[in-house]
Design a protein around this motif. Structure first.
Motif, PDB file in Angstrom:
ATOM      1  N   SER A  39      47.173 -36.397  65.249  1.00  0.00           N
ATOM      2  CA  SER A  39      46.210 -35.333  64.978  1.00  0.00           C
ATOM      3  C   SER A  39      44.926 -35.915  64.406  1.00  0.00           C
ATOM      4  O   SER A  39      44.933 -36.995  63.806  1.00  0.00           O
TER       5      SER A  39
ATOM      6  N   ARG B 238      40.698 -34.787  62.820  1.00  0.00           N
ATOM      7  CA  ARG B 238      39.617 -33.846  62.576  1.00  0.00           C
ATOM      8  C   ARG B 238      38.489 -34.220  63.539  1.00  0.00           C
ATOM      9  O   ARG B 238      38.142 -35.395  63.656  1.00  0.00           O
ATOM     10  N   LEU B 239      37.948 -33.229  64.191  1.00  0.00           N
ATOM     11  CA  LEU B 239      36.922 -33.456  65.202  1.00  0.00           C
ATOM     12  C   LEU B 239      35.528 -33.247  64.627  1.00  0.00           C
ATOM     13  O   LEU B 239      35.288 -32.272  63.897  1.00  0.00           O
TER      14      LEU B 239
ATOM     15  N   MET C 159      40.188 -28.850  71.374  1.00  0.00           N
ATOM     16  CA  MET C 159      40.900 -28.173  70.288  1.00  0.00           C
ATOM     17  C   MET C 159      41.611 -26.914  70.803  1.00  0.00           C
ATOM     18  O   MET C 159      42.759 -26.647  70.417  1.00  0.00           O
TER      19      MET C 159
ATOM     20  N   LYS D 259      46.831 -30.971  68.043  1.00  0.00           N
ATOM     21  CA  LYS D 259      46.225 -32.275  67.796  1.00  0.00           C
ATOM     22  C   LYS D 259      45.027 -32.206  66.843  1.00  0.00           C
ATOM     23  O   LYS D 259      44.479 -33.247  66.470  1.00  0.00           O
ATOM     24  N   VAL D 260      44.582 -31.007  66.467  1.00  0.00           N
ATOM     25  CA  VAL D 260      43.324 -30.860  65.729  1.00  0.00           C
ATOM     26  C   VAL D 260      43.557 -30.102  64.423  1.00  0.00           C
ATOM     27  O   VAL D 260      44.131 -29.009  64.426  1.00  0.00           O
TER      28      VAL D 260
ATOM     29  N   PHE E  19      37.363 -28.744  62.658  1.00  0.00           N
ATOM     30  CA  PHE E  19      36.250 -28.992  63.565  1.00  0.00           C
ATOM     31  C   PHE E  19      34.946 -28.899  62.792  1.00  0.00           C
ATOM     32  O   PHE E  19      34.710 -27.949  62.039  1.00  0.00           O
TER      33      PHE E  19
END
Length: 296
Positions: free
Chosen positions: A101, A103-104, A118, A124-125, A128
């Motif tokens: 995972s 953070r985008l 996302m 996986k996120v 954002f």
């Protein structure tokens, strides 16, 4: 063509995803640290984040900066460049690297690509962070219509033959004109401009860049207007840092996001244009650190 610029602490990985897609990833920080993925815009590449990579890695994060397909040192396959396919590239990169995972963090075109990743791969996120970008949520009202003229610059770049020539211009004249317009008085450093322009002249990359825009204009915008993602909600922390001097991606485009997210905040920054990462890396780093502390 330019060689990969050196940056202390960065390892360069080339992740083969099959079907002619190889994604270059600049990887920094401890391998077992919490992961952050920084996704660049157009016509940039991973180098957009070079002032942030070292400090974030020193904080203990694993910092992953991919080049989207058709950009930087990634491959430029002959494809339509649907943002959903590019989003799946990012998810596949995480799988290949064994990262569960992230953070985008995303700027410009990287925003819709990362955002769709996302939505398609929510497990996986964990958060954002958008920087002068937008999500694929499109308002269908007169206010939106009044802002459509702002996207005029995309039409020449999206045209076959003409678009690739504009993008591959060794002097970068079209990019320089646009960069000045959206920069609200800020000029991207010349060495960065040369690097971005040179990489877009790599084989297939100018055609790919044109297809980023043509696919959006001919296919994706219509889908988004028809509500392709209208039912999608985001239940992880979502933050936006937005320079109000950007004449294209205006704060009005962010209206309604709070209705589709359980934890959304936006900070508007006056005196800053589209190139917020280059213009105010100190501010971006400060807000990113605060964002990364959420829930820890």
């Amino acid at each position: 063509m330019t060689t990969l610029p050196a940056l202390d602490g960065v390892e360069h990985r080339f992740v083969d995803l099959g079907d002619g897609v190889t994604i270059h990833v600049a990887d920094a920080g401890p391998a077992d640290g919490p992961a952050i993925m920084l996704v660049h815009g157009f016509p940039e590449n991973w180098w957009e984040w070079h002032e942030l990579i070292g400090p974030l890695a020193a904080d203990g994060y694993r910092v992953l900066c991919p080049d989207l397909r058709g950009a930087g040192w990634s491959s430029a396959p002959r494809s339509r460049y649907l943002k959903s396919d590019m989003a799946d590239d990012l998810a596949a990169v995480l799988d290949r690297l064994g990262v569960t995972s992230v953070r985008l963090v995303a700027h410009d075109w990287g925003g819709p690509v990362a955002f769709i990743m996302m939505l398609r791969h929510p497990a996986k996120v964990t958060g954002f962070f958008g920087l002068n970008t937008s999500a694929p949520w499109v308002r269908r009202d007169l206010g939106m219509v009044r802002h459509m003229w702002r996207f005029w610059y995309q039409i020449p770049m999206s045209l076959p033959v003409i678009g690739p020539r504009l993008i591959a211009d060794p002097k970068g004249r079209y990019f320089r004109m646009l960069a000045s317009w959206v920069g609200s008085g800020f000029t991207v450093p010349e060495e960065d401009v040369r690097l971005y322009v040179d990489r877009m002249r790599a084989p297939g990359h100018a055609v790919a860049g044109s297809r980023w825009y043509r696919t959006f204009q001919t296919t994706e915008m219509l889908r988004w207007l028809r509500g392709e993602y209208d039912d999608a909600r985001v239940d992880v922390p979502m933050r936006w840092l937005h320079g109000t001097g950007d004449p294209v991606l205006t704060p009005q485009l962010l209206r309604g996001y709070q209705d589709r997210a359980s934890d959304f905040e936006v900070e508007l920054v006056d005196g800053v244009g589209h190139w917020i990462v280059e213009q105010r890396p100190d501010l971006v780093l400060d807000r990113l650190r605060a964002f990364l502390r959420i829930g820890t």
